[in-house]
Design a protein around this motif. Sequence first.
Motif, PDB file in Angstrom:
ATOM      1  N   ARG A  87      19.102  -5.961  30.018  1.00  0.00           N
ATOM      2  CA  ARG A  87      18.378  -6.240  28.768  1.00  0.00           C
ATOM      3  C   ARG A  87      18.817  -5.360  27.587  1.00  0.00           C
ATOM      4  O   ARG A  87      18.063  -5.160  26.644  1.00  0.00           O
ATOM      5  CB  ARG A  87      16.867  -6.037  28.975  1.00  0.00           C
ATOM      6  CG  ARG A  87      16.236  -7.006  29.917  1.00  0.00           C
ATOM      7  CD  ARG A  87      14.757  -6.671  30.162  1.00  0.00           C
ATOM      8  NE  ARG A  87      14.027  -6.523  28.916  1.00  0.00           N
ATOM      9  CZ  ARG A  87      13.478  -7.537  28.251  1.00  0.00           C
ATOM     10  NH1 ARG A  87      13.576  -8.767  28.728  1.00  0.00           N
ATOM     11  NH2 ARG A  87      12.824  -7.327  27.132  1.00  0.00           N
ATOM     12  N   HIS A  88      20.045  -4.886  27.598  1.00  0.00           N
ATOM     13  CA  HIS A  88      20.465  -3.972  26.534  1.00  0.00           C
ATOM     14  C   HIS A  88      20.618  -4.679  25.190  1.00  0.00           C
ATOM     15  O   HIS A  88      20.406  -4.067  24.139  1.00  0.00           O
ATOM     16  CB  HIS A  88      21.753  -3.248  26.927  1.00  0.00           C
ATOM     17  CG  HIS A  88      21.523  -2.198  27.965  1.00  0.00           C
ATOM     18  ND1 HIS A  88      22.254  -2.123  29.133  1.00  0.00           N
ATOM     19  CD2 HIS A  88      20.616  -1.177  28.020  1.00  0.00           C
ATOM     20  CE1 HIS A  88      21.827  -1.105  29.860  1.00  0.00           C
ATOM     21  NE2 HIS A  88      20.834  -0.520  29.204  1.00  0.00           N
ATOM     22  N   MET A  89      20.981  -5.973  25.180  1.00  0.00           N
ATOM     23  CA  MET A  89      21.065  -6.683  23.909  1.00  0.00           C
ATOM     24  C   MET A  89      19.661  -6.938  23.351  1.00  0.00           C
ATOM     25  O   MET A  89      19.442  -6.870  22.136  1.00  0.00           O
ATOM     26  CB  MET A  89      21.826  -8.004  24.075  1.00  0.00           C
ATOM     27  CG  MET A  89      22.004  -8.785  22.757  1.00  0.00           C
ATOM     28  SD  MET A  89      22.845  -7.835  21.453  1.00  0.00           S
ATOM     29  CE  MET A  89      24.537  -7.920  22.018  1.00  0.00           C
ATOM     30  N   VAL A  90      18.703  -7.217  24.209  1.00  0.00           N
ATOM     31  CA  VAL A  90      17.319  -7.406  23.766  1.00  0.00           C
ATOM     32  C   VAL A  90      16.789  -6.105  23.163  1.00  0.00           C
ATOM     33  O   VAL A  90      16.150  -6.112  22.089  1.00  0.00           O
ATOM     34  CB  VAL A  90      16.430  -7.864  24.934  1.00  0.00           C
ATOM     35  CG1 VAL A  90      14.975  -7.983  24.479  1.00  0.00           C
ATOM     36  CG2 VAL A  90      16.919  -9.192  25.492  1.00  0.00           C
ATOM     37  N   GLU A  91      17.046  -4.997  23.812  1.00  0.00           N
ATOM     38  CA  GLU A  91      16.595  -3.697  23.295  1.00  0.00           C
ATOM     39  C   GLU A  91      17.263  -3.366  21.965  1.00  0.00           C
ATOM     40  O   GLU A  91      16.636  -2.810  21.055  1.00  0.00           O
ATOM     41  CB  GLU A  91      16.885  -2.596  24.325  1.00  0.00           C
ATOM     42  CG  GLU A  91      16.079  -2.744  25.619  1.00  0.00           C
ATOM     43  CD  GLU A  91      16.485  -1.726  26.671  1.00  0.00           C
ATOM     44  OE1 GLU A  91      17.392  -0.907  26.392  1.00  0.00           O
ATOM     45  OE2 GLU A  91      15.906  -1.758  27.787  1.00  0.00           O
ATOM     46  N   HIS A  92      18.533  -3.736  21.857  1.00  0.00           N
ATOM     47  CA  HIS A  92      19.260  -3.491  20.605  1.00  0.00           C
ATOM     48  C   HIS A  92      18.638  -4.306  19.463  1.00  0.00           C
ATOM     49  O   HIS A  92      18.481  -3.794  18.341  1.00  0.00           O
ATOM     50  CB  HIS A  92      20.730  -3.873  20.786  1.00  0.00           C
ATOM     51  CG  HIS A  92      21.543  -3.798  19.530  1.00  0.00           C
ATOM     52  ND1 HIS A  92      21.943  -2.601  18.974  1.00  0.00           N
ATOM     53  CD2 HIS A  92      22.033  -4.784  18.717  1.00  0.00           C
ATOM     54  CE1 HIS A  92      22.653  -2.838  17.874  1.00  0.00           C
ATOM     55  NE2 HIS A  92      22.719  -4.158  17.698  1.00  0.00           N
ATOM     56  N   CYS A  93      18.277  -5.539  19.735  1.00  0.00           N
ATOM     57  CA  CYS A  93      17.637  -6.382  18.731  1.00  0.00           C
ATOM     58  C   CYS A  93      16.308  -5.782  18.286  1.00  0.00           C
ATOM     59  O   CYS A  93      16.001  -5.739  17.085  1.00  0.00           O
ATOM     60  CB  CYS A  93      17.425  -7.776  19.292  1.00  0.00           C
ATOM     61  SG  CYS A  93      16.367  -8.833  18.277  1.00  0.00           S
ATOM     62  N   GLU A  94      15.511  -5.325  19.240  1.00  0.00           N
ATOM     63  CA  GLU A  94      14.206  -4.768  18.913  1.00  0.00           C
ATOM     64  C   GLU A  94      14.322  -3.456  18.131  1.00  0.00           C
ATOM     65  O   GLU A  94      13.514  -3.180  17.230  1.00  0.00           O
ATOM     66  CB  GLU A  94      13.411  -4.537  20.201  1.00  0.00           C
ATOM     67  CG  GLU A  94      13.063  -5.831  20.931  1.00  0.00           C
ATOM     68  CD  GLU A  94      12.466  -5.574  22.295  1.00  0.00           C
ATOM     69  OE1 GLU A  94      12.531  -4.405  22.765  1.00  0.00           O
ATOM     70  OE2 GLU A  94      11.955  -6.525  22.909  1.00  0.00           O
TER      71      GLU A  94
END
Length: 226
Positions: free
Chosen positions: A80-87
């Motif tokens: 989920r690193h792209m999701v965390e980056h977005c947030e």
Amino acid sequence: MATDTASEDLIRALLAEDADMGGVQVIPRSDCPHLASHDIVIADKLKENPANFRCSTCGEDEVWYCLFCGVMLCSRYKNRHMVEHCEKESHCVALSFSDLSFWCFECSAYLNAFDITKLHGVFTAAHIGKFGEAPALPDPNKQGAASSSALFPQGFQLELHIEPLAGSSSSSSSAVAAPAAASAAAAASAPAAAAGAASSSSTAVKPSTSSILEESKSSPEDPEDK
């Protein structure tokens, strides 16, 4: 029994990204308001083989590309690193190297790379890297002229056969048809018309056998033939 918010979010996420879509119909958006406030980063690395790409945080191979900064991070199905980056960074639009699809985390929707001109550059670079050639994208300068292609897709053929009405001239028929269709019809009918003309001329010149016999009976005999 009511479904809690976390479960609903998980269901939407599973339907949204790379999961097996089954019978669910997904219609990508033709616009995204979050693209207007950011420039698209087109890294040179995009033209490389994406099979070699890894998440810059954990090294996983299911990688997404952030359109606003160019970082490569793993999907929600890995760490989920792209999701965390977005947030964290509010960088909400990313490109999946699995199928070259665009996803906006804020819109919770796929984006149509063919309709959104701003995605053409990054989509072309990624397409070259994955498939070795540029995609066939519509020309944004010819959008008005391309409206007819929606009615008649590429490969569609229309055959037009023009039969002149009794007592009407060929010129009146050609005036109704489009120039290209009239030319095609004329070219197609020319051999048949030529053959018909040749047949009628030969019939007019060559007398029938019965007329020859009748003429020989009615003509006087030559005295020298006796």
